[in-house]
Design an enzyme around this catalytic site. Sequence first.
Site, PDB file in Angstrom:
ATOM      1  N   ARG A 237       7.885  -3.291  -0.619  1.00 47.41           N
ATOM      2  CA  ARG A 237       6.616  -2.574  -1.500  1.00 47.41           C
ATOM      3  C   ARG A 237       6.375  -3.596  -2.484  1.00 47.41           C
ATOM      4  NH1 ARG A 237       5.753  -0.130   2.464  1.00 47.41           N
ATOM      5  NH2 ARG A 237       5.390   2.183   2.796  1.00 47.41           N
ATOM      6  N   GLU A 266      -3.159  -4.150  -3.467  1.00 51.04           N
ATOM      7  CA  GLU A 266      -3.521  -4.492  -2.007  1.00 51.04           C
ATOM      8  C   GLU A 266      -5.001  -4.168  -1.565  1.00 51.04           C
ATOM      9  OE1 GLU A 266      -0.281  -3.492   0.412  1.00 51.04           O
ATOM     10  OE2 GLU A 266       0.971  -4.792  -0.342  1.00 51.04           O
ATOM     11  N   HIS A 285       0.576  -7.627   4.241  1.00 46.30           N
ATOM     12  CA  HIS A 285       1.320  -6.457   4.606  1.00 46.30           C
ATOM     13  C   HIS A 285       1.300  -6.154   5.816  1.00 46.30           C
ATOM     14  CE1 HIS A 285       2.421  -2.412   2.532  1.00 46.30           C
ATOM     15  NE2 HIS A 285       3.248  -2.449   3.535  1.00 46.30           N
TER      16      HIS A 285
END
Length: 330
Positions: A237, A266, A285
């Site tokens: 994370r 993000e 991601h």
Amino acid sequence: MASNKKKVLVLGVIHPEGMALLEGRDDVEFEVLTDYSEANVLRHIEGVHGIAVRVAPVTRRIIEASGCLEVVSRHGVGYDAVDVAACTDNGVRLTIAPRANAPSVAEQAMMFLLVLAKQLTAFDPLVRRGDWARRGEHQAIDLEGRTLLVVGLGRIGSRVVRRARAFDMRVLGYDPYIDQDAIRTMGAEPVADFRAVLSEVDAVTVHCPRNAETIGIVGAAELAALRKGALVVNCARGGLVDEAALLAAVRSGQIAGAGMDVFDVEPPAPDHPFFQEPRILMTPHSAGASLEALKRSAYQTIENILATFDGTLDPAVVVNKEVLQGTVAS
């Protein structure tokens, strides 16, 4: 005439293997939303019994507007965007798909370690440009015999341990919530205080949830304490590794390189300073988004919803287990 079918709202497109489970149930109807803004979800939420969600926020307003919501099923293991307290307050099970992406993320962490160690991003352009003679400007290293610290030893971290051991690395494992004998069984040497062993560590990879305890767990002090030239990987994370501190450590030469699949914000801003640093490798991601992971995630996401309806839900996949009291046998 009102339908007796259970209604499922799917927020975002998921793999057909998950959708096939819904399509195979005569007692369930479903709708897929590609616009999963709160305003649009609220227009479709009335009478919904189950929500399958990838990245959309599931807010208290959404949870309370259904009137009959039983389960919010996350497509993956993170649930940052779901209001857990609102689920619990309303007796709604929040489930995750723990079987889904662990192998994929573990492989991604090892990929970063290997690419960084073997200087792939430096050597490949040399070959393409015909600069073969300049290969001596870059120094690859072996993972064998190096010491890796794995912070967080759940489904993903434990797999990283096994993969690193296959490369004959020495592996140190830190997780205050896992018994030390269990850590040894994984193949790692348990450490009670990971900061106390950083001077022995050639590479560190983090596999923790994001919470008050873990934000910045690898910061300026930890980076400075690592062996000079260490590698850093974050496929968990954003925020677990301090971005500003990492950039400074790479530019100073303290850290030889880093692999980042996640970011504080993000997607990162177009002027993010990482983009100017070739020794920091990045993916969007996507570590848990392999073909196999997407299939597993979609399947278990829908499986959890249907199991809730059928009264067969596995308590192990429920985040807020307090809502299960008196409803599911453990």
